[in-house]
Scaffold this active site. Structure first.
Site, PDB file in Angstrom:
ATOM      1  N   ASP A 182      -6.248   0.902   0.858  1.00  0.00           N
ATOM      2  CA  ASP A 182      -6.290   1.147   2.295  1.00  0.00           C
ATOM      3  C   ASP A 182      -7.693   0.839   2.810  1.00  0.00           C
ATOM      4  OD1 ASP A 182      -7.858   3.241   1.432  1.00  0.00           O
ATOM      5  OD2 ASP A 182      -6.571   4.828   2.218  1.00  0.00           O
TER       6      ASP A 182
ATOM      7  N   LYS B 100       0.834  -1.209   0.000  1.00  0.00           N
ATOM      8  CA  LYS B 100       0.000   0.000   0.000  1.00  0.00           C
ATOM      9  C   LYS B 100       0.863   1.251   0.000  1.00  0.00           C
ATOM     10  CE  LYS B 100      -1.527   1.830   3.710  1.00  0.00           C
ATOM     11  NZ  LYS B 100      -2.161   2.087   5.019  1.00  0.00           N
TER      12      LYS B 100
END
Length: 209
Positions: free
Chosen positions: A149, A131
């Site tokens: 996320d 991420k």
């Protein structure tokens, strides 16, 4: 999900905000490696924290000339002063990452496939996962990656694409979700990095980097 994204894009004020943010990313892409390291640091600091606090910490480090030149204690103290709850560990990550700073931009641009660059970041920068590596690449102008996320996961759940929130996101799962998002992005004629801003706005009411 495609219909939701298109409705958001139809809002002229929001579309202008997104376009402005994308222009900022593309502007950073043309800047030097020090600016790229600043963005890398920002992504290290926002992990398990917030965009706002991450930027406050980066600004404080730059103001004190500690981002590239402060010793470990100076970096720790700066992060503590700003209220970062993981000041000690993040300071260690920042100092460790400095060895990459002089050639960071050159290294990333040396990859023909930006997905390979992302994997290199996740493997070589302590504190960056999939991420955070995607977040960094998007912020320096590479729009063909998804930043998966909790807000993006919530969007996937809201639209019935996921039935429940995963306890963890492995590499395999990350790529699976990214593939789903890429299909949606193609269907609405957007880059992943652009669509991410609309989806993030949908959950937060903000268009942040």
């Amino acid at each position: 999900m495609a219909d939701s994204v298109l409705r958001l894009r139809d809002d002229p004020e929001l579309r202008s905000m997104v376009e402005k943010r994308i222009a900022e990313f593309l502007e950073v892409k043309e800047m030097g490696t020090e600016k790229w390291f600043e963005e890398l640091t920002y992504c290290l600091l926002t992990a398990y924290s917030s965009a706002r606090l991450g930027q406050l910490c980066v600004d404080a480090l730059c103001d004190r000339d500690a981002l590239l030149h402060g010793d470990l204690d100076q970096v720790k103290e700066t992060l503590r002063t700003q209220g970062h709850r993981f000041a000690e560990k993040r300071a260690e990550y920042i100092v460790m990452a400095r060895e990459l700073a002089p050639t960071l931009k050159e290294t990333i641009q040396g990859f023909q496939d930006i997905k390979a660059a992302r994997e290199w970041l996740a493997m070589n920068v302590k504190g960056l996962g999939w991420k955070e590596s995607s977040h960094f690449l998007r912020n320096v102008g590479y729009l063909d990656v998804a930043i998966i996320d909790r807000h993006i996961i919530s969007n996937l759940m809201d639209h019935g694409i996921l039935e429940e929130r995963p306890k963890s996101i492995t590499k395999r799962r990350y790529l699976e979700y990214e593939g789903i998002l890429a299909e949606v992005a193609r269907s609405v004629g957007m880059a992943l990095g652009e669509m991410d801003l609309y989806l993030w706005y949908r959950k937060t009411g903000k268009v942040l980097k």
